[in-house]
Design a protein around this motif. Structure first.
Motif, PDB file in Angstrom:
ATOM      1  N   ARG A  10     100.518 -54.558 -62.937  1.00  0.00           N
ATOM      2  CA  ARG A  10     100.626 -54.218 -64.344  1.00  0.00           C
ATOM      3  C   ARG A  10     100.370 -52.750 -64.652  1.00  0.00           C
ATOM      4  O   ARG A  10     100.450 -52.357 -65.793  1.00  0.00           O
ATOM      5  N   GLN A  11     100.016 -51.921 -63.689  1.00  0.00           N
ATOM      6  CA  GLN A  11      99.686 -50.537 -64.014  1.00  0.00           C
ATOM      7  C   GLN A  11     100.462 -49.576 -63.134  1.00  0.00           C
ATOM      8  O   GLN A  11     100.662 -49.823 -61.960  1.00  0.00           O
ATOM      9  N   LEU A  48     104.051 -49.724 -59.200  1.00  0.00           N
ATOM     10  CA  LEU A  48     103.248 -50.570 -60.069  1.00  0.00           C
ATOM     11  C   LEU A  48     102.180 -51.243 -59.227  1.00  0.00           C
ATOM     12  O   LEU A  48     102.486 -51.932 -58.261  1.00  0.00           O
ATOM     13  N   TYR A 154      99.406 -43.037 -65.214  1.00  0.00           N
ATOM     14  CA  TYR A 154     100.021 -43.549 -66.429  1.00  0.00           C
ATOM     15  C   TYR A 154      99.232 -44.747 -66.946  1.00  0.00           C
ATOM     16  O   TYR A 154      98.661 -45.513 -66.176  1.00  0.00           O
ATOM     17  N   SER A 156      98.755 -48.411 -68.244  1.00  0.00           N
ATOM     18  CA  SER A 156      99.455 -49.628 -67.860  1.00  0.00           C
ATOM     19  C   SER A 156     100.423 -50.034 -68.967  1.00  0.00           C
ATOM     20  O   SER A 156     100.189 -49.766 -70.155  1.00  0.00           O
ATOM     21  N   PRO A 157     101.532 -50.679 -68.621  1.00  0.00           N
ATOM     22  CA  PRO A 157     102.513 -51.070 -69.642  1.00  0.00           C
ATOM     23  C   PRO A 157     101.941 -51.860 -70.819  1.00  0.00           C
ATOM     24  O   PRO A 157     102.312 -51.588 -71.965  1.00  0.00           O
ATOM     25  N   ARG A 161     102.314 -50.563 -74.551  1.00  0.00           N
ATOM     26  CA  ARG A 161     102.960 -51.411 -75.563  1.00  0.00           C
ATOM     27  C   ARG A 161     102.073 -51.569 -76.789  1.00  0.00           C
ATOM     28  O   ARG A 161     102.531 -51.460 -77.937  1.00  0.00           O
ATOM     29  N   THR A 195     108.678 -50.091 -71.809  1.00  0.00           N
ATOM     30  CA  THR A 195     107.491 -49.356 -72.237  1.00  0.00           C
ATOM     31  C   THR A 195     107.532 -47.942 -71.667  1.00  0.00           C
ATOM     32  O   THR A 195     108.071 -47.724 -70.575  1.00  0.00           O
ATOM     33  N   LEU A 197     106.040 -44.458 -69.963  1.00  0.00           N
ATOM     34  CA  LEU A 197     104.978 -44.074 -69.044  1.00  0.00           C
ATOM     35  C   LEU A 197     104.219 -42.917 -69.685  1.00  0.00           C
ATOM     36  O   LEU A 197     104.747 -41.818 -69.839  1.00  0.00           O
ATOM     37  N   ALA A 226     110.249 -44.494 -67.392  1.00  0.00           N
ATOM     38  CA  ALA A 226     109.827 -45.602 -68.251  1.00  0.00           C
ATOM     39  C   ALA A 226     109.659 -46.831 -67.365  1.00  0.00           C
ATOM     40  O   ALA A 226     109.944 -46.795 -66.164  1.00  0.00           O
ATOM     41  N   ALA A 227     109.183 -47.905 -67.941  1.00  0.00           N
ATOM     42  CA  ALA A 227     109.023 -49.160 -67.203  1.00  0.00           C
ATOM     43  C   ALA A 227     109.755 -50.270 -67.934  1.00  0.00           C
ATOM     44  O   ALA A 227     109.719 -50.365 -69.160  1.00  0.00           O
ATOM     45  N   ASP A 228     110.457 -51.113 -67.162  1.00  0.00           N
ATOM     46  CA  ASP A 228     111.046 -52.328 -67.717  1.00  0.00           C
ATOM     47  C   ASP A 228     110.883 -53.435 -66.689  1.00  0.00           C
ATOM     48  O   ASP A 228     110.073 -53.316 -65.757  1.00  0.00           O
TER      49      ASP A 228
END
Length: 597
Positions: A10-11, A48, A154, A156-157, A161, A195, A197, A226-228
């Protein structure tokens, strides 16, 4: 014995960025010769990993639905966003209508000649530089690019969010003068599972400028990480996969409104408070095992005693301890006699007797933090604000609503209280390893022949070694300010530094609590034969069984790092805290303080 690892990663952790991952100009001007696969391979330096600052996480998928009106977000809503696998967030129609109206009022103020910071005037030490109308679109982009200067790991997403949802809720109050389309863009991105970064280092607590600027670049479609659902990717690639427009233009005043405020700080602090709550529960589980292993006197937990203090949290703390040891036959005169205590102990040490008071102090501080965060989640916390006058018109007011002193000092307060709890846990663990202090446990909690086996002496030293580090990081950095930006910002709250110190200490406190739990479980095992036929408290038994499902009792000396690491995962992953909470959920079947005589 197999080890249960935490769930999905998650991070985002940051390594040195390869050249092709460095921030590029807007997507429209970026050469598109690379395929998506080639781009993905270039992101290999960002991975991640498990984000312990977010754990524990729910075992099953969770979807959260929220409607933002600027005034109704609760603590439970914020926590649910952190725990969610996905969200569907919408803007209330009442907020949309008000935002549309106040936007027109903002533009009217500008047309009438009002000079407004961040709208038609530049920022920070350049505030006296006027901006032309033709420069507005470029000014919004430049604000984000110049302020996106953060470094470090960064966020965590889930924290990123939550930060954007908090920012959207602040904008929904219609006091920033931005269009509702800005919130629509934020929510469309989040609802699609994308989300930003956001580097965690840079904020002075005078608005979350650096991390939110990174988010802003993603929202407008710049080619930034970014993260998806696929992991780390380019923002424009994530937007394309989600079927969203590749670019989004911010208009006058909207870039500053997006990055000003306390949304990132509040999101980080929310995660830290939630984590501290689980740690407190884990401590109580470990403490119940400690009390059973040392056959502690129950009179220190007499509710009548604590009622005399008139502190609600103290009654709650004592009740929770009693729930865990309810039904114990170890913590009785009969139990104490099994190891040769034929005379009354009179009373236990101060560390044991003061535990309800210390836990109460933590509970009160956590309650206060949750109230502060709830207020902040529904506040207008940027600058400037567009406020209603008595005659119904609106005007811009420049002030300092981004100031995060309350949250910064609150984070420091929790840090101090959790530091005290860590010291208490270290001292309790020390009692277990001493024959006299533990009232008859084998020296050093040795499972084999004492002397030939050193037992857990060095296990305790691990906890003790972290206490100086924890003390240093509980220093009140929220009171350490100095002038910046040509003296225009001459006092800064340093609130993000306070939260970062808190999170750093929570990492260390996981270890200290793990040591107490590991040694307490060992203490119970070492006298289990002598206590044969007597029952542990129902809650204590459950906690001890859970620990032993992962870690075997210590017999002859063995390699201990693995045991400690496993116990740390039980604390950090939330399993110990969850087990303790489950005990409380069934404790209503018993009467508090009702134990065998």
């Amino acid at each position: 014995m197999t080890q249960k690892r935490p769930g999905p990663s998650r991070q985002a952790r940051r390594a040195s960025l390869p050249e092709k991952l460095r921030a590029q100009p807007a997507v429209a001007s970026y050469p598109r010769e690379e395929s998506a696969d080639q781009v993905s391979s270039g992101l290999a330096s960002l991975t991640l990993t498990d984000g312990p600052d977010l754990l524990p996480l729910p075992d099953s998928p969770k979807h959260v639905r929220l409607t933002l009106d600027g005034d109704s977000l609760t603590w439970a809503d914020a926590v649910s966003v952190l725990e969610a696998d996905s969200v569907t967030v919408s803007l209330a129609e009442s907020a949309r209508e008000l935002m549309t109206y106040t936007r027109s009022e903002a533009l009217r103020q500008l047309a009438e000649g009002q000079r407004v910071y961040g709208w038609n005037q530049a920022l920070g030490p350049l505030k006296d530089h006027a901006l032309a109308d033709d420069d507005q679109l470029q000014f919004q982009v430049n604000i984000l690019r110049s302020h996106a200067a953060g470094v470090g790991e960064y966020l965590s997403p889930p924290i990123a969010r939550l930060a954007l949802i908090l920012r959207a809720n602040a904008l929904a109050r219609a006091t920033s003068g931005v269009r509702p389309e800005v919130i629509d863009r934020i929510l469309a991105v989040l609802n699609s599972g994308i989300t930003p970064l956001m580097p965690e280092i840079g904020s002075l607590g005078t608005g979350d400028l650096q991390p939110m600027a990174a988010a802003g670049l993603m929202l407008i479609g710049e080619r930034v990480p970014a993260a998806d659902s696929t992991g780390i990717t380019w923002a424009d690639e994530a937007l394309r996969r989600a079927g969203l427009p590749a670019s989004f233009a911010l208009h006058a005043g909207e870039a500053l409104s997006l990055i000003s405020g306390s949304s990132v700080l509040s999101a980080c602090y929310t995660a830290a408070v939630r984590r501290a709550e689980y740690q407190l529960d884990a401590f109580l589980g470990a403490f119940s095992m400690f009390c059973e292993a040392t056959r502690a006197e129950l009179q220190a937990f007499d509710l009548r005693l604590h009622a005399e203090r008139h502190i609600p949290q103290e009654m709650l703390a004592t009740t929770r301890i009693l729930d865990l040891v309810a039904g114990t036959e170890w913590m009785t005169p009969g139990g104490r006699s099994r190891l040769g205590e034929i005379r009354p102990r009179v009373q236990d040490s101060t560390s044991v007797r003061s535990t309800p008071h210390k836990v109460a102090s933590v509970l009160r501080t956590l309650d206060e933090a949750k109230q502060f965060l709830t207020w902040e989640s529904n506040a207008s916390n940027s600058n400037p604000l567009l406020l209603r006058c008595e005659d119904g018109s609106y005007e811009f007011v420049m002030g300092g609503n981004w100031d995060c002193s309350v949250l910064g000092h609150s984070a420091h307060s929790i840090n101090v209280h959790m530091t005290d709890l860590a010291v208490l846990a270290k001292d309790l663990a020390a009692r277990l390893a001493n024959e006299l202090w533990s009232y008859g446990l084998p020296a050093s909690l040795s499972g084999g022949k004492v002397g030939l086996n050193s037992g857990m002496t060095l296990v305790h030293a691990v906890a003790a070694s972290l206490i100086p580090e924890i003390h240093v990081r509980s220093t009140p950095v929220s009171s350490l300010s100095f002038p910046l930006k040509g003296g225009q910002e001459d006092h800064n709250t340093m609130a993000m530094a306070s939260v970062r110190n808190l999170v750093s200490n929570l990492e260390r406190i996981d270890v200290v609590l793990a040591v107490l739990a590991l040694m307490s479980a060992q203490g119970i095992d070492l006298i289990s034969v002598a206590m044969s036929g007597l029952s542990l408290g129902a809650g204590t038994q459950r906690v001890h069984t859970m620990v032993r499902s992962v870690i075997d009792r210590l017999e002859d000396d063995r390699y201990m790092t693995d045991d400690i690491e496993r116990m740390i995962l039980l604390v950090r992953g939330g399993r110990l805290g969850v087990e303790v909470r489950d005990c409380w959920s069934t404790a209503n079947l018993t009467t508090h303080g009702e134990v065998a005589s």
